[in-house]
Enzyme design. Structure first.
Site, short mmCIF file in Angstrom:
data_model
loop_
_atom_site.label_atom_id
_atom_site.label_comp_id
_atom_site.label_asym_id
_atom_site.label_seq_id
_atom_site.Cartn_x
_atom_site.Cartn_y
_atom_site.Cartn_z
N ASP A 1 53.55 104.12 75.77
CA ASP A 1 52.95 104.93 74.74
C ASP A 1 51.67 105.70 75.35
OD1 ASP A 1 52.13 105.15 72.19
OD2 ASP A 1 50.79 103.47 72.23
N GLY B 1 43.56 103.18 65.11
CA GLY B 1 42.31 102.36 64.78
C GLY B 1 42.44 102.32 63.17
N GLY C 1 49.02 105.33 64.63
CA GLY C 1 48.09 105.12 63.78
C GLY C 1 48.55 104.05 62.63
N THR D 1 45.95 98.23 66.68
CA THR D 1 44.65 97.74 66.26
C THR D 1 44.68 96.36 65.73
OG1 THR D 1 43.75 99.89 66.18
CG2 THR D 1 42.59 98.00 65.04
N ASN E 1 53.83 102.86 64.73
CA ASN E 1 53.19 102.09 66.07
C ASN E 1 52.16 101.35 65.25
OD1 ASN E 1 54.62 103.71 67.68
ND2 ASN E 1 52.69 104.77 68.71
P1 13P Z 1 46.93 101.67 65.45
O1 13P Z 1 46.03 101.27 66.47
O2 13P Z 1 46.08 102.42 64.37
O3 13P Z 1 47.88 100.67 65.03
O4 13P Z 1 47.72 102.76 66.15
C1 13P Z 1 48.60 102.45 67.31
C2 13P Z 1 49.13 103.56 67.88
O5 13P Z 1 49.61 104.44 67.15
C3 13P Z 1 49.48 103.53 69.35
O6 13P Z 1 50.08 104.58 69.70
#
Ligand code: 13P
Length: 291
Positions: A83, A182, A209, A233, A230
């Protein structure tokens, strides 16, 4: 079982659901993804960021994920992905280590430079039959960030995404469509933008995100053709909150496993809920044990 990412992404495209790509940070989170995948009869993507690789080591994390996929999740497919690889070298090391998918994130560069670097990665990766994810329109924030609001959440331009995909020949595409890494109050999904991209771009689309976005919006995004979501967080929060609470309640504990076990269960629960929400749960029947 450990599989090539293309196998599970193609199934998701055919089935009209999204796969969770879960960011792992330690053995506990790797076990949580594998156990959740088995319980939910779901495929999953285990993804590591460069900072997770720095923490665990590239070889250790590659071997742990492969071994856990083979032994803990023998009945369901799991793929390993990098990632936000920030450089050609970072991506190249993961290709050498045996990843079947890598993300080159040059989205903070001007479009032509992003295209050039991504093209170089695609050339090397495709020679090794590895898939490449590209990114257009930087996705802001960082996994683990929790703030009321972000100053601004930039959006990708559809014509740039189309040009990028055409010129680079990436296998999957991420673009800024209103979410951020986040959990932030002003995250959203701009569906008109997603639709405009999906109309012209037929390769699998990744929503970055995934934490902090309303379930109803995630469901709608899956209907509109998002193929991978994805999640970082939400797993970090499940781990840390559970660990903090367990430690506070067991201040005299001397066996680390007794403090860490509840964190696996907490992350497993979060992951299973995501698998149900994304529609990937129940797609893979657990193989019957031979007697
Ligand atoms: P989040 O932390 O918002 O779940 O996003 C994770 C992400 O997109 C890693 O690439």
């Amino acid at each position: 079982m450990l599989v090539h990412i293309k196998d599970i992404v193609r199934e998701a495209q055919k089935g009209g659901y999204a796969l969770g790509a879960f960011n792992v940070t330690n053995l506990e989170s790797i076990l949580a993804v594998a156990r959740a995948a088995v319980k939910a009869n779901s495929a999953a993507i285990i993804q590591v960021s460069e900072s997770a690789i720095k923490y665990m080591g590239l070889k250790p994390v590659t071997h742990i994920v492969s071994t856990v996929a083979k032994n803990v999740a023998a009945a369901v497919p799991i793929a390993l992905h990098l990632d936000h690889g920030s450089s050609f070298d970072a991506v190249f090391e993961c290709i050498n280590a045996g990843f079947t998918s890598v993300h080159i994130d040059a989205s903070s560069l001007p479009l032509d430079e992003n295209i050039n670097l991504t093209k170089q990665v695609v050339k090397v990766a495709h020679a090794r039959r590895v898939w490449v994810q590209g990114e257009v329109g930087a996705i802001v924030g960082s996994p683990g960030d929790i703030s009321a609001r972000l100053k601004a959440i930039p959006l990708a331009k559809p014509e740039e995404v189309i040009k990028f995909v055409k010129e680079t020949k990436v296998d999957t595409i991420a673009a800024a469509i209103g979410t951020a890494h986040g959990v932030h109050a002003n995250e959203d999904i701009v569906f008109s933008l997603l639709k405009a991209i999906k109309k012209q771009v037929k390769i699998p689309f990744i929503l970055h995100g995934g934490s902090g976005v309303a379930d109803s919006k995630i469901k709608k995004a899956v209907k509109e053709g998002v193929n991978i979501i994805n999640v970082g967080t939400d797993l970090k929060v499940a781990f840390c909150q559970t660990l903090i609470n367990t430690c506070l309640k067991n201040k005299k504990e001397t066996d680390p496993r007794n403090l860490l076990k509840p964190t696996i269960a907490a992350m497993e629960k979060t992951i299973m809920e995501k698998m149900k929400l994304f529609g990937s749960a129940g797609r893979y029947r657990a193989a019957k044990m031979e007697t």
